[in-house]
Design an enzyme around this catalytic site. Structure first.
Site, mmCIF file in Angstrom:
data_model
loop_
_atom_site.group_PDB
_atom_site.id
_atom_site.type_symbol
_atom_site.label_atom_id
_atom_site.label_comp_id
_atom_site.label_asym_id
_atom_site.label_seq_id
_atom_site.Cartn_x
_atom_site.Cartn_y
_atom_site.Cartn_z
ATOM 1 N N ASN A 52 0.835 -1.211 0.000
ATOM 2 C CA ASN A 52 0.000 0.000 0.000
ATOM 3 C C ASN A 52 0.870 1.262 0.000
ATOM 4 O OD1 ASN A 52 0.966 0.132 2.570
ATOM 5 N ND2 ASN A 52 -1.018 0.118 3.594
ATOM 6 N N TYR A 87 3.425 -3.225 17.670
ATOM 7 C CA TYR A 87 4.188 -4.086 16.745
ATOM 8 C C TYR A 87 4.369 -5.477 17.350
ATOM 9 C CZ TYR A 87 8.088 -5.434 13.633
ATOM 10 O OH TYR A 87 8.910 -6.056 12.722
ATOM 11 N N THR A 122 18.204 -6.452 10.752
ATOM 12 C CA THR A 122 18.763 -6.701 9.427
ATOM 13 C C THR A 122 19.038 -5.356 8.765
ATOM 14 O OG1 THR A 122 17.506 -8.745 9.282
ATOM 15 C CG2 THR A 122 18.292 -7.823 7.199
#
Ligand code: UDP
Length: 326
Positions: A33, A146, A176
């Site tokens: 989105n 989250y 990461t």
């Protein structure tokens, strides 16, 4: 030709996964989105005959014509700044979004892999973190939107696996880094490199003694690819166990960028985990996987990427505005 749907396909990890699956000869449908994703991450794929892009919010009903073999659910805001700005969307993509993906997978008889996170361990009391650890999470703190969405997502995925017999995989992703991270998403590596490139001071939150363990994106993608093709349905940590304090990390970035940046100290954000390091015994045993790229190599590639961006992109913001009220 096998067909794969990658939600969050225009994001940092999603776009690298698109590249990998195209390279492996799949037909790839990327869905995004574009709240935090960016079409510039996948614009090189638009001319590829085996690639399609759907501009769609996975929190809403998903329709994909044709067959699907695999669904990779990687759509989600993924930085503390994003959770604060778009908390409801963060909760929705991990709950309504995974429900839609799992429903779609049932219809298509597709295998699903979900992007979970080391955040399911919260501010961990066990170190390093094994998959068996249940975590230490504050559901009502700033990261709760989250962490709890990702924990719910794991529970939902497991329920579809046990109740509907759906083929599912769960990857718990640790910090990461690599090219295509968003420069201003607040995460530590783009923050530090962005500050270097803009000639600003480096901001360490707290005293910098908190630790993280950073994995280069190509290693992560390899681990995810192997896990998807494995027959293991329980969560697997994928990350690089090389642990470092944020202070040491700042010093490495200053050395790498060759700037004479000053370090300035800012208050530690609430519930900021004090330590984080993956135990990757499972990934080694089940997938024969371990990271190959050292931090020195990975950081050099990443710095070159950020350095090559047009100058105006150093001030890029995410497209939160349009979504703020939803
Ligand atoms: N951090 C920092 N300065 C910054 C941004 C982040 O010292 O400008 C710290 C942050 O407080 C955390 C660590 O770096 O302890 C990693 O932050 P990030 O947001 O990248 O990931 P996470 O906390 O989710 O692991």
């Amino acid at each position: 030709m096998k067909r794969v749907l990658i939600t969050g396909g225009a994001g940092f990890l999603g776009s690298h996964l698109c590249d990998r699956f195209i390279k492996e000869g799949y037909f790839v449908i990327a869905m995004d989105n574009l709240i935090t994703g960016d079409l510039r991450n996948i614009e090189h794929l638009f001319k590829h005959p085996n690639f399609e892009f759907y501009h769609h919010d996975v929190s809403k009903f998903i329709h994909v014509p044709g067959e699907l073999d695999y669904i990779l659910h990687f759509a989600s805001p993924a930085s503390p700044i994003d959770y604060l700005k778009i908390p409801i969307q963060t909760l929705k993509v991990g709950s309504l979004g995974i429900h839609n993906c799992l429903g779609l997978a049932r219809v298509k008889k597709a295998r699903v892999i979900i992007a979970s996170t080391s955040e399911v361990y919260g501010d961990p009391l066990v170190h390093p973190q094994t998959e068996e650890y249940w975590g230490h999470v504050n559901p009502v703190g700033p990261r709760g939107v989250y962490d709890e969405a990702k924990r719910f997502q794991e529970a939902m995925t497991m329920a579809y696996h046990t109740y509907h017999g759906l083929e599912t995989r769960i990857v718990r992703i640790f910090n990461t880094y690599g090219p295509r991270m968003r420069l201003n998403d607040g995460r530590v590596l783009p923050a530090f490199i962005g500050q270097a490139l803009r000639g600003e001071d480096i901001t360490i939150f707290g005293d910098g003694s908190q630790t993280r363990s950073f994995c280069y994106v190509a290693d992560l993608v390899e681990g995810i690819y192997r896990l998807l093709l494995s027959d293991y349905a329980y969560p697997v940590n994928i990350g690089n166990p090389a642990e470092i304090t944020i202070k040491q990390f700042a010093e490495e970035i200053i050395k790498l960028t060759g700037t004479d940046q000053k370090i300035v100290y800012k208050p530690l954000p609430k519930d900021d985990p004090k330590q984080r390091q993956p135990d990757i015994t499972k990934a080694k045993e089940i997938l024969g996987w371990e990271p190959k790229v050292s931090r020195a190599e990975g950081l050099a590639i990443t710095y070159d990427y950020f350095r090559s961006l047009p100058k105006e992109r150093l001030y890029d913001e995410a497209n939160h505005r349009d979504f703020e009220k939803r």
